[in-house]
Design a protein around this motif. Sequence first.
Motif, PDB file in Angstrom:
ATOM      1  N   VAL A  38       0.829  -1.202   0.000  1.00 37.87           N
ATOM      2  CA  VAL A  38       0.000   0.000   0.000  1.00 37.87           C
ATOM      3  C   VAL A  38       0.863   1.252   0.000  1.00 37.87           C
ATOM      4  N   SER A  39       0.467   2.228  -0.817  1.00 36.03           N
ATOM      5  CA  SER A  39       1.026   3.572  -0.757  1.00 36.03           C
ATOM      6  C   SER A  39      -0.135   4.545  -0.726  1.00 36.03           C
ATOM      7  N   GLY A  40       0.166   5.793  -0.387  1.00 32.72           N
ATOM      8  CA  GLY A  40      -0.921   6.754  -0.329  1.00 32.72           C
ATOM      9  C   GLY A  40      -0.419   8.162  -0.126  1.00 32.72           C
ATOM     10  N   SER A  41      -1.300   9.118  -0.403  1.00 25.64           N
ATOM     11  CA  SER A  41      -0.946  10.528  -0.262  1.00 25.64           C
ATOM     12  C   SER A  41      -2.152  11.305   0.235  1.00 25.64           C
ATOM     13  N   ASP A  42      -1.865  12.486   0.776  1.00 24.39           N
ATOM     14  CA  ASP A  42      -2.922  13.405   1.165  1.00 24.39           C
ATOM     15  C   ASP A  42      -2.346  14.808   1.168  1.00 24.39           C
ATOM     16  N   ALA A  43      -3.243  15.792   1.153  1.00 25.55           N
ATOM     17  CA  ALA A  43      -2.785  17.182   1.090  1.00 25.55           C
ATOM     18  C   ALA A  43      -2.070  17.598   2.362  1.00 25.55           C
ATOM     19  N   LYS A  44      -2.471  17.014   3.492  1.00 27.71           N
ATOM     20  CA  LYS A  44      -1.882  17.357   4.782  1.00 27.71           C
ATOM     21  C   LYS A  44      -1.279  16.117   5.430  1.00 27.71           C
ATOM     22  N   ASP A  45      -0.338  16.349   6.328  1.00 32.55           N
ATOM     23  CA  ASP A  45       0.270  15.247   7.079  1.00 32.55           C
ATOM     24  C   ASP A  45      -0.571  15.008   8.330  1.00 32.55           C
ATOM     25  N   LEU A  46      -1.366  13.956   8.298  1.00 32.37           N
ATOM     26  CA  LEU A  46      -2.299  13.662   9.386  1.00 32.37           C
ATOM     27  C   LEU A  46      -1.777  12.513  10.242  1.00 32.37           C
ATOM     28  N   PRO A  47      -2.142  12.468  11.537  1.00 36.51           N
ATOM     29  CA  PRO A  47      -1.623  11.427  12.431  1.00 36.51           C
ATOM     30  C   PRO A  47      -1.834  10.008  11.919  1.00 36.51           C
ATOM     31  N   VAL A  48      -2.973   9.723  11.300  1.00 32.88           N
ATOM     32  CA  VAL A  48      -3.237   8.365  10.827  1.00 32.88           C
ATOM     33  C   VAL A  48      -2.248   7.954   9.745  1.00 32.88           C
ATOM     34  N   MET A  49      -1.704   8.920   9.017  1.00 31.47           N
ATOM     35  CA  MET A  49      -0.727   8.605   7.978  1.00 31.47           C
ATOM     36  C   MET A  49       0.574   8.097   8.601  1.00 31.47           C
ATOM     37  N   GLN A  50       0.912   8.639   9.748  1.00 29.34           N
ATOM     38  CA  GLN A  50       2.101   8.157  10.461  1.00 29.34           C
ATOM     39  C   GLN A  50       1.877   6.725  10.959  1.00 29.34           C
ATOM     40  N   ASP A  51       0.646   6.437  11.394  1.00 32.06           N
ATOM     41  CA  ASP A  51       0.322   5.073  11.827  1.00 32.06           C
ATOM     42  C   ASP A  51       0.448   4.096  10.663  1.00 32.06           C
ATOM     43  N   LEU A  52      -0.056   4.506   9.489  1.00 34.62           N
ATOM     44  CA  LEU A  52       0.007   3.636   8.320  1.00 34.62           C
ATOM     45  C   LEU A  52       1.455   3.430   7.866  1.00 34.62           C
ATOM     46  N   ALA A  53       2.247   4.495   7.958  1.00 34.69           N
ATOM     47  CA  ALA A  53       3.660   4.364   7.588  1.00 34.69           C
ATOM     48  C   ALA A  53       4.370   3.386   8.512  1.00 34.69           C
ATOM     49  N   ALA A  54       4.054   3.463   9.808  1.00 34.33           N
ATOM     50  CA  ALA A  54       4.661   2.546  10.768  1.00 34.33           C
ATOM     51  C   ALA A  54       4.244   1.105  10.503  1.00 34.33           C
ATOM     52  N   ALA A  55       3.047   0.925   9.920  1.00 33.96           N
ATOM     53  CA  ALA A  55       2.561  -0.428   9.621  1.00 33.96           C
ATOM     54  C   ALA A  55       3.120  -0.966   8.309  1.00 33.96           C
ATOM     55  N   GLY A  56       3.792  -0.083   7.529  1.00 34.53           N
ATOM     56  CA  GLY A  56       4.430  -0.560   6.304  1.00 34.53           C
ATOM     57  C   GLY A  56       3.996   0.115   5.024  1.00 34.53           C
ATOM     58  N   ALA A  60       3.104   9.770   1.244  1.00 36.82           N
ATOM     59  CA  ALA A  60       3.595  11.052   0.741  1.00 36.82           C
ATOM     60  C   ALA A  60       2.631  12.153   1.148  1.00 36.82           C
ATOM     61  N   VAL A  61       3.173  13.345   1.409  1.00 36.63           N
ATOM     62  CA  VAL A  61       2.352  14.507   1.733  1.00 36.63           C
ATOM     63  C   VAL A  61       2.339  15.429   0.520  1.00 36.63           C
ATOM     64  N   GLY A  62       1.148  15.778   0.065  1.00 35.79           N
ATOM     65  CA  GLY A  62       0.993  16.564  -1.150  1.00 35.79           C
ATOM     66  C   GLY A  62       0.711  15.648  -2.332  1.00 35.79           C
ATOM     67  N   TYR A  63      -0.029  16.164  -3.303  1.00 31.10           N
ATOM     68  CA  TYR A  63      -0.406  15.360  -4.465  1.00 31.10           C
ATOM     69  C   TYR A  63       0.561  15.585  -5.621  1.00 31.10           C
ATOM     70  N   ASP A  64       1.080  14.502  -6.182  1.00 30.01           N
ATOM     71  CA  ASP A  64       2.016  14.559  -7.300  1.00 30.01           C
ATOM     72  C   ASP A  64       1.933  13.239  -8.047  1.00 30.01           C
ATOM     73  N   ALA A  65       1.927  13.286  -9.362  1.00 25.15           N
ATOM     74  CA  ALA A  65       1.832  12.063 -10.158  1.00 25.15           C
ATOM     75  C   ALA A  65       2.925  11.060  -9.795  1.00 25.15           C
ATOM     76  N   ALA A  66       4.075  11.567  -9.369  1.00 23.89           N
ATOM     77  CA  ALA A  66       5.189  10.678  -9.023  1.00 23.89           C
ATOM     78  C   ALA A  66       4.869   9.799  -7.822  1.00 23.89           C
ATOM     79  N   ASN A  67       3.888  10.219  -7.007  1.00 24.64           N
ATOM     80  CA  ASN A  67       3.544   9.429  -5.820  1.00 24.64           C
ATOM     81  C   ASN A  67       2.961   8.070  -6.168  1.00 24.64           C
ATOM     82  N   LEU A  68       2.468   7.909  -7.393  1.00 24.36           N
ATOM     83  CA  LEU A  68       1.893   6.628  -7.794  1.00 24.36           C
ATOM     84  C   LEU A  68       2.942   5.524  -7.801  1.00 24.36           C
ATOM     85  N   GLY A  69       4.179   5.891  -8.086  1.00 25.66           N
ATOM     86  CA  GLY A  69       5.231   4.884  -8.114  1.00 25.66           C
ATOM     87  C   GLY A  69       4.891   3.754  -9.068  1.00 25.66           C
ATOM     88  N   ASP A  70       4.979   2.525  -8.557  1.00 26.47           N
ATOM     89  CA  ASP A  70       4.693   1.343  -9.383  1.00 26.47           C
ATOM     90  C   ASP A  70       3.316   0.754  -9.068  1.00 26.47           C
TER      91      ASP A  70
END
Length: 456
Positions: A38-56, A60-70
């Motif tokens: 799983v990958s994901g992005s949002d306009a703001k850095d929210l606490p739940v995003m840190q939880d998801l990052a810790a889970a694996g 990314a913070v901010g929207y950019d086509a490059a965030n899609l990765g693979d």
Amino acid sequence: MTTSIAPLETLGRVHFIGIGGVGMSAVARIMVARGVPVSGSDAKDLPVMQDLAAAGARIAVGYDAANLGDAQTVVAGSAIRADNPELVAARSGGLAVLHRSEGLASTMAGHRVVTVAGTHGKSTTTSMVAVLLKEAGLDPSFAIGANVPALGVNAAHGSSDIFVAEADESDGSFLNYQPLISVVTNVEADHLDHYGTPEAVFASFDAFAALLPVDGVLLACADDPGALALAQRTAAKESTRVLTYGTSPEADIRLHDGGPGDVSVGVGNDVHRLDLKVPGRHNALNAAAAFAVALELGVAPAAAAAALGHFTGASRRFELKGQGRGVRVYDDYAHHPTEVRAALSAARSVAAGHKVHVLFQPHLFSRTREFAGEFASALGAADTALVLDIYPAREDPIPGVTSSLISDRLSNGRLVTGAEAVDAMAAVAEEGDVVITVGAGDVTAYGPAIVEALGG
């Protein structure tokens, strides 16, 4: 919006646009727990995003086509605009793009699914069902549109084959699920920006009930005219089993609500007392629905009644934010006139003879235009009603539609600016009173500030 459900294992690497939202993060959390990259992005850095990052998850913070990765599959909710650079890149690149509900449906595949729908009360009722089943030892997976203190999260992968999910009717996406048990708390005209007419709202609930298989069951609230009418229409088709719950003597699960400390449910000749920690008739009805679900899943009535005592509320559903000078401050997500009435009724019961003061923020220009009179009537139940400017959310302004459509109808309140709101509430509240901030926008931030202004 019905669709075939893509098996989870066919999605590959999944990217979530708007992953910080409570609904999106719920689906992402379950996918991560089930081993999906799983990958994901949002306009703001929210606490739940840190939880998801810790889970694996890769965040990314901010929207950019490059965030899609693979990524091979992209999940986006209704709030994501068509010109979002990640959504544009996903579509131009030929990636599979799923609505949030379709991503959630993929995580439900192979489970006995319990969906909770209704114009109001979905999050609380879904939370009650999940807490009850977990306390009863069934360990369900669940996805809820609010954080639940008793569970610690708003979504989790459980060890059983039961999946409990909030089914959102706002954009018709609740038709993407394949439930075994469906709860309908109420049916009223709302989300007319999507549906256009009340009749279209009612028709969507008919279609939702029709999703149930021959061995499924519809559990509908007999106290709500819309839900009762849905139950009667569904029962007339004789293809789906229908049960009702409520205070009506004809209800299959009968609720007795004598006020705080005097709530019980009756099934047949047996009556079971409920130790509810949350106030209000609406919550007693929600508890009756959760009790009915538990019985359908084989939980003993006494065990179900005891387990409900572990439910302490859901985030932003009559949530206590603190107190100062003997004034208690609550926050509630209510954004429809019926919900506002229920929240103020609960506040009145908690205030126990003292005054109730409400700070209300209308949500959406279209909803304010449709229900301004009803909102004013509902706010009339408070001793003081202060109204903020409209929270626009996904909408552009509508000429002539402002919060004044509500505040001008009030004899007990007025329009205030954000700068005035905290001081005005702190000035009017006295010892024993209840203050409640109400609305689906950023009004929730005012509760802690009011507590601080009160010296709490």
